[in-house]
Design a protein around this motif. Structure first.
Motif, PDB file in Angstrom:
ATOM      1  N   VAL A  34       0.855  -1.187   0.000  1.00 31.60           N
ATOM      2  CA  VAL A  34       0.000   0.000   0.000  1.00 31.60           C
ATOM      3  C   VAL A  34       0.885   1.229   0.000  1.00 31.60           C
ATOM      4  O   VAL A  34       1.802   1.351   0.812  1.00 31.60           O
ATOM      5  CB  VAL A  34      -0.930  -0.011   1.240  1.00 31.60           C
ATOM      6  CG1 VAL A  34      -1.782   1.247   1.283  1.00 31.60           C
ATOM      7  CG2 VAL A  34      -1.811  -1.258   1.232  1.00 31.60           C
ATOM      8  N   LYS A  41      -4.526   6.205  -0.486  1.00 26.30           N
ATOM      9  CA  LYS A  41      -3.804   4.944  -0.325  1.00 26.30           C
ATOM     10  C   LYS A  41      -3.994   4.116  -1.586  1.00 26.30           C
ATOM     11  O   LYS A  41      -5.119   3.831  -1.986  1.00 26.30           O
ATOM     12  CB  LYS A  41      -4.347   4.175   0.888  1.00 26.30           C
ATOM     13  CG  LYS A  41      -3.882   4.814   2.206  1.00 26.30           C
ATOM     14  CD  LYS A  41      -4.371   4.028   3.388  1.00 26.30           C
ATOM     15  CE  LYS A  41      -4.122   4.749   4.695  1.00 26.30           C
ATOM     16  NZ  LYS A  41      -2.702   4.959   5.002  1.00 26.30           N
TER      17      LYS A  41
ATOM     18  N   TYR B  15       3.987  -6.930  12.090  1.00 24.78           N
ATOM     19  CA  TYR B  15       3.491  -7.153  10.720  1.00 24.78           C
ATOM     20  C   TYR B  15       3.296  -5.809  10.014  1.00 24.78           C
ATOM     21  O   TYR B  15       3.682  -5.641   8.854  1.00 24.78           O
ATOM     22  CB  TYR B  15       2.179  -7.943  10.770  1.00 24.78           C
ATOM     23  CG  TYR B  15       1.553  -8.123   9.401  1.00 24.78           C
ATOM     24  CD1 TYR B  15       2.192  -8.871   8.414  1.00 24.78           C
ATOM     25  CD2 TYR B  15       0.339  -7.526   9.087  1.00 24.78           C
ATOM     26  CE1 TYR B  15       1.638  -9.021   7.151  1.00 24.78           C
ATOM     27  CE2 TYR B  15      -0.228  -7.678   7.839  1.00 24.78           C
ATOM     28  CZ  TYR B  15       0.430  -8.422   6.872  1.00 24.78           C
ATOM     29  OH  TYR B  15      -0.122  -8.569   5.627  1.00 24.78           O
ATOM     30  N   GLU B  20       6.689  -9.964   7.511  1.00 29.04           N
ATOM     31  CA  GLU B  20       5.646 -10.834   6.945  1.00 29.04           C
ATOM     32  C   GLU B  20       5.436 -12.111   7.770  1.00 29.04           C
ATOM     33  O   GLU B  20       4.318 -12.630   7.838  1.00 29.04           O
ATOM     34  CB  GLU B  20       6.004 -11.209   5.504  1.00 29.04           C
ATOM     35  CG  GLU B  20       5.845 -10.060   4.515  1.00 29.04           C
ATOM     36  CD  GLU B  20       4.395  -9.644   4.286  1.00 29.04           C
ATOM     37  OE1 GLU B  20       3.498 -10.478   4.424  1.00 29.04           O
ATOM     38  OE2 GLU B  20       4.168  -8.458   3.954  1.00 29.04           O
ATOM     39  N   LEU B  23       2.585 -12.451  10.349  1.00 23.38           N
ATOM     40  CA  LEU B  23       1.232 -12.849   9.904  1.00 23.38           C
ATOM     41  C   LEU B  23       1.100 -14.377   9.918  1.00 23.38           C
ATOM     42  O   LEU B  23       0.070 -14.912  10.346  1.00 23.38           O
ATOM     43  CB  LEU B  23       0.957 -12.326   8.489  1.00 23.38           C
ATOM     44  CG  LEU B  23      -0.414 -12.717   7.941  1.00 23.38           C
ATOM     45  CD1 LEU B  23      -1.526 -11.948   8.626  1.00 23.38           C
ATOM     46  CD2 LEU B  23      -0.495 -12.499   6.429  1.00 23.38           C
ATOM     47  N   ILE B  57      -8.082 -11.782   4.075  1.00 24.15           N
ATOM     48  CA  ILE B  57      -7.781 -10.754   3.067  1.00 24.15           C
ATOM     49  C   ILE B  57      -8.171  -9.383   3.626  1.00 24.15           C
ATOM     50  O   ILE B  57      -7.443  -8.409   3.484  1.00 24.15           O
ATOM     51  CB  ILE B  57      -8.503 -11.057   1.734  1.00 24.15           C
ATOM     52  CG1 ILE B  57      -7.761 -12.187   1.017  1.00 24.15           C
ATOM     53  CG2 ILE B  57      -8.582  -9.827   0.836  1.00 24.15           C
ATOM     54  CD1 ILE B  57      -8.404 -12.702  -0.236  1.00 24.15           C
ATOM     55  N   ILE B  60      -5.577  -8.468   6.258  1.00 23.08           N
ATOM     56  CA  ILE B  60      -4.320  -8.016   5.632  1.00 23.08           C
ATOM     57  C   ILE B  60      -4.484  -6.606   5.079  1.00 23.08           C
ATOM     58  O   ILE B  60      -3.639  -5.730   5.319  1.00 23.08           O
ATOM     59  CB  ILE B  60      -3.893  -9.011   4.518  1.00 23.08           C
ATOM     60  CG1 ILE B  60      -3.478 -10.353   5.144  1.00 23.08           C
ATOM     61  CG2 ILE B  60      -2.775  -8.444   3.661  1.00 23.08           C
ATOM     62  CD1 ILE B  60      -3.398 -11.512   4.160  1.00 23.08           C
ATOM     63  N   ASN B  61      -5.599  -6.380   4.352  1.00 27.53           N
ATOM     64  CA  ASN B  61      -5.815  -5.042   3.761  1.00 27.53           C
ATOM     65  C   ASN B  61      -5.882  -3.966   4.836  1.00 27.53           C
ATOM     66  O   ASN B  61      -5.268  -2.902   4.693  1.00 27.53           O
ATOM     67  CB  ASN B  61      -7.114  -5.034   2.944  1.00 27.53           C
ATOM     68  CG  ASN B  61      -6.957  -5.794   1.634  1.00 27.53           C
ATOM     69  OD1 ASN B  61      -5.842  -6.003   1.166  1.00 27.53           O
ATOM     70  ND2 ASN B  61      -8.058  -6.217   1.055  1.00 27.53           N
ATOM     71  N   LYS B  64      -2.391  -3.473   6.443  1.00 28.51           N
ATOM     72  CA  LYS B  64      -1.429  -2.816   5.540  1.00 28.51           C
ATOM     73  C   LYS B  64      -1.778  -1.363   5.289  1.00 28.51           C
ATOM     74  O   LYS B  64      -0.897  -0.556   4.995  1.00 28.51           O
ATOM     75  CB  LYS B  64      -1.371  -3.577   4.219  1.00 28.51           C
ATOM     76  CG  LYS B  64      -0.702  -4.939   4.344  1.00 28.51           C
ATOM     77  CD  LYS B  64       0.442  -5.101   3.383  1.00 28.51           C
ATOM     78  CE  LYS B  64       1.188  -6.376   3.722  1.00 28.51           C
ATOM     79  NZ  LYS B  64       2.343  -6.579   2.882  1.00 28.51           N
ATOM     80  N   LYS B  65      -3.077  -1.050   5.380  1.00 31.02           N
ATOM     81  CA  LYS B  65      -3.470   0.347   5.158  1.00 31.02           C
ATOM     82  C   LYS B  65      -3.349   1.175   6.435  1.00 31.02           C
ATOM     83  O   LYS B  65      -3.665   2.357   6.431  1.00 31.02           O
ATOM     84  CB  LYS B  65      -4.907   0.396   4.645  1.00 31.02           C
ATOM     85  CG  LYS B  65      -5.033  -0.005   3.186  1.00 31.02           C
ATOM     86  CD  LYS B  65      -6.500  -0.010   2.783  1.00 31.02           C
ATOM     87  CE  LYS B  65      -6.652  -0.574   1.388  1.00 31.02           C
ATOM     88  NZ  LYS B  65      -8.057  -0.812   1.065  1.00 31.02           N
TER      89      LYS B  65
END
Lengths: 47, 194
Positions: A34, A41, B15, B20, B23, B57, B60-61, B64-65
């Motif tokens: 990201v 983003k 993480y 990585e 996770l 998913i 994770i999104n 990560k954001k």
């Protein structure tokens, strides 16, 4: 009855996701990055 | 301290910082509880697998954001995501009735494309050709009514006006035309089906 007990305990033991699913998630995580740009983003998936 | 002994909060933090393998540990640590929870609601291995995957998913999104703000409550947070996805699954499932091909009933009997394949088209052409030949053998008055009714799609009122006979006579001629056709077909053992 014996069979039922055996089956339920067997199923309980097996209640985990497949290795392929976990591998997919770990690869997805590695591939996803990201990027922040001016309060936006951007998601990038690299193969 | 062993990496696997770290708390969820630390692993999540690591993480987010880019480690990585944190996770992998989180998934390994909680996969059984999360998967069992999903399976206990949907009772289907494949669907559980899909929901488990979609759950992570989202995890994770979000991580990560940098949108994760529930430090120390990783598992309840993941469970809540899984729970929402299970509800979504059942909502979708209700909107889309499923047909399973269980041998007794095949979905393809309903969703066939309706067009004939080459063999069936040939048979249909052959049958129609045979019927046309049989109609030619009918007496003229019967043939006339049958052609108007079946091929020109005229009503019996229109037929009676066109041929100058009463509607009852037109109906009678149609009836005899069909009886005679059946007789010829039976007499000569003509097969007019695919």
């Amino acid at each position: 009855m014996t069979n039922n007990y055996f089956l339920s305990s067997f199923e309980e033991r097996e209640l985990v996701p497949k290795k392929t699913t976990i591998d997919f998630l770990l690869n997805y995580s590695k591939a996803l990055s990201v990027i922040d740009y001016k309060q936006l983003k951007f998601e990038i998936l690299l193969n | 301290m062993k990496y696997t002994n770290l708390s969820d909060a630390v692993l999540v933090s690591n993480y987010i910082k880019g480690q990585e393998n944190a996770l992998a540990i989180l998934i390994e640590r909680h996969k059984q509880r999360i998967y069992s929870f999903i399976y206990s609601k949907v009772f289907d291995r494949d669907i559980s697998e899909d929901i488990f995957q979609d759950t992570f998913i989202k995890v994770i999104n979000t991580l990560k954001k940098g949108r994760y703000n529930e430090e120390g409550k990783f598992l309840p947070w993941v469970m809540r995501i899984a729970h929402n996805l299970i509800i979504d699954h059942f909502r979708k499932d209700n909107r889309m009735p499923k047909f399973e091909d269980n041998g007794e009933f095949s979905i393809f009997s309903i969703i066939s494309d309706g067009s004939l394949n080459a063999e069936k088209r040939l048979i249909k052409d052959q049958v129609e050709d045979d019927v046309r030949k049989l109609i030619k053998e009918l007496p003229d008055d019967q043939k006339e009514v049958l052609m108007m009714r079946m091929y020109k799609d005229m009503s019996f009122k229109e037929i009676s006006e066109k041929t100058g006979v009463s509607i009852n006579t037109a109906l009678g001629r149609m009836r005899y035309a069909l009886i005679n056709l059946r007789k010829v077909i039976e007499k000569h053992n003509i097969v007019l089906t695919a």
